[in-house]
Design a protein around this motif. Structure first.
Motif, PDB file in Angstrom:
ATOM      1  N   LEU A  75       1.110   2.283 -13.540  1.00 38.18           N
ATOM      2  CA  LEU A  75       2.007   3.152 -12.778  1.00 38.18           C
ATOM      3  C   LEU A  75       1.195   3.865 -11.707  1.00 38.18           C
ATOM      4  N   ILE A  76       1.539   3.608 -10.466  1.00 41.05           N
ATOM      5  CA  ILE A  76       0.831   4.199  -9.330  1.00 41.05           C
ATOM      6  C   ILE A  76       1.675   5.330  -8.762  1.00 41.05           C
ATOM      7  N   HIS A  80      -1.375   9.412  -3.535  1.00 44.40           N
ATOM      8  CA  HIS A  80      -0.411  10.111  -2.681  1.00 44.40           C
ATOM      9  C   HIS A  80       0.438   9.067  -1.940  1.00 44.40           C
ATOM     10  N   PRO A  81       1.615   9.474  -1.474  1.00 42.73           N
ATOM     11  CA  PRO A  81       2.377   8.562  -0.620  1.00 42.73           C
ATOM     12  C   PRO A  81       1.536   8.132   0.584  1.00 42.73           C
ATOM     13  N   HIS A  82       1.633   6.885   0.952  1.00 42.13           N
ATOM     14  CA  HIS A  82       0.971   6.316   2.124  1.00 42.13           C
ATOM     15  C   HIS A  82      -0.543   6.177   1.961  1.00 42.13           C
ATOM     16  N   LEU A  98      -3.986   2.440  -1.173  1.00 44.14           N
ATOM     17  CA  LEU A  98      -3.588   1.721  -2.381  1.00 44.14           C
ATOM     18  C   LEU A  98      -2.083   1.512  -2.421  1.00 44.14           C
ATOM     19  N   VAL A  99      -1.337   2.535  -2.036  1.00 45.56           N
ATOM     20  CA  VAL A  99       0.120   2.446  -2.054  1.00 45.56           C
ATOM     21  C   VAL A  99       0.608   1.521  -0.945  1.00 45.56           C
ATOM     22  N   ARG A 100       0.038   1.664   0.236  1.00 40.98           N
ATOM     23  CA  ARG A 100       0.414   0.805   1.361  1.00 40.98           C
ATOM     24  C   ARG A 100       0.199  -0.669   1.047  1.00 40.98           C
ATOM     25  N   GLU A 101      -0.843  -0.941   0.278  1.00 43.15           N
ATOM     26  CA  GLU A 101      -1.145  -2.315  -0.093  1.00 43.15           C
ATOM     27  C   GLU A 101      -0.056  -2.916  -0.974  1.00 43.15           C
ATOM     28  N   LYS A 102       0.582  -2.053  -1.788  1.00 40.96           N
ATOM     29  CA  LYS A 102       1.571  -2.533  -2.738  1.00 40.96           C
ATOM     30  C   LYS A 102       3.005  -2.348  -2.259  1.00 40.96           C
ATOM     31  N   SER A 103       3.231  -1.330  -1.432  1.00 39.71           N
ATOM     32  CA  SER A 103       4.586  -0.982  -1.013  1.00 39.71           C
ATOM     33  C   SER A 103       4.671  -0.908   0.507  1.00 39.71           C
ATOM     34  N   GLY A 159       5.166   2.520   1.803  1.00 39.87           N
ATOM     35  CA  GLY A 159       4.159   3.513   1.466  1.00 39.87           C
ATOM     36  C   GLY A 159       4.649   4.579   0.512  1.00 39.87           C
ATOM     37  N   LYS A 160       5.741   4.296  -0.196  1.00 47.12           N
ATOM     38  CA  LYS A 160       6.330   5.302  -1.082  1.00 47.12           C
ATOM     39  C   LYS A 160       5.871   5.101  -2.522  1.00 47.12           C
ATOM     40  N   ILE A 161       5.897   6.186  -3.271  1.00 48.70           N
ATOM     41  CA  ILE A 161       5.632   6.129  -4.706  1.00 48.70           C
ATOM     42  C   ILE A 161       6.916   6.515  -5.441  1.00 48.70           C
TER      43      ILE A 161
END
Length: 208
Positions: free
Chosen positions: A4-5, A32-34, A37-42, A45-47
């Protein structure tokens, strides 16, 4: 093992809580958003992001729905009339409660200062309280769908907590009692403990 990220004090808590309710194994990655790591998956850029066999799942409502469907728990069967009613409740909460909270949050600290309209928040709070009354009238038992906890219950309880942070009143007594019941659940308390642990680790890292 799921990954869970997402950091504390946001929609990541919904997924965390459901993982605890279902007793599924998981590990957490603070982000954090954006963040890269998050950008790579989403793409947005949202969590949160939930990693399942190296496949990223995004959007908290979609993740909750998938967890429910994949385990056959906390949901009515797909294709049933009860599921259609359940999904209707989910959309009502997202549209009528979360929508007001999210707009208020954006006009509090997310939008650029020159784009914020703080004067809108009293109207949003009024509409939120009115919509709470409408939703409470649909409750069929201890939970929204009756005697069993389902996906929209997680969303509603999270929105009731969010309302406290937003300083939105929840005058409906039935929902006040409902919120207290939900917060007394063991899985909820474990999720809160996980949030506190993650926040403490973040603060320690930032101060090092």
């Amino acid at each position: 093992m799921y990954t869970l990220i997402g950091g504390p004090n946001n929609r990541t808590f919904r997924v965390l809580w459901m993982l605890e309710e279902l007793g599924l194994p998981y590990e957490r990655q603070d982000a954090h958003p954006h963040d890269p790591l998050v950008r790579e998956k989403s793409p947005l850029g949202k969590i949160p992001v939930l990693m399942v066999d190296d496949v990223p799942l995004t959007d908290s409502v979609a993740i909750l729905t998938w967890l429910a469907d994949s385990t056959g728990r906390m949901t009515a069967p797909a294709g049933s009339l009860a599921r259609a009613q359940q999904d209707g409740l989910t959309q009502q909460i997202v549209d009528e409660l979360e929508g007001q909270l999210w707009i208020a949050t954006r006009h509090s600290f997310i939008l650029p200062t020159e784009r914020r309209v703080p004067e809108i928040k009293p109207t949003l709070a009024w509409e939120f309280a009115r919509n709470c009354d409408v939703l409470a009238s649909r409750m069929q038992g201890d939970f929204l769908m009756g005697d069993e906890m389902t996906v929209p219950d997680l969303l509603l309880a999270h929105c009731l907590n969010w309302a406290v942070a937003a300083k939105f009143e929840v005058p409906n007594e039935a929902l006040q009692a409902y919120g207290a019941r939900m917060r007394s659940r063991d899985a909820y308390r474990r999720a809160v403990a996980s949030e506190k642990e993650l926040l403490a680790a973040r603060q320690a890292s930032e101060s090092a």
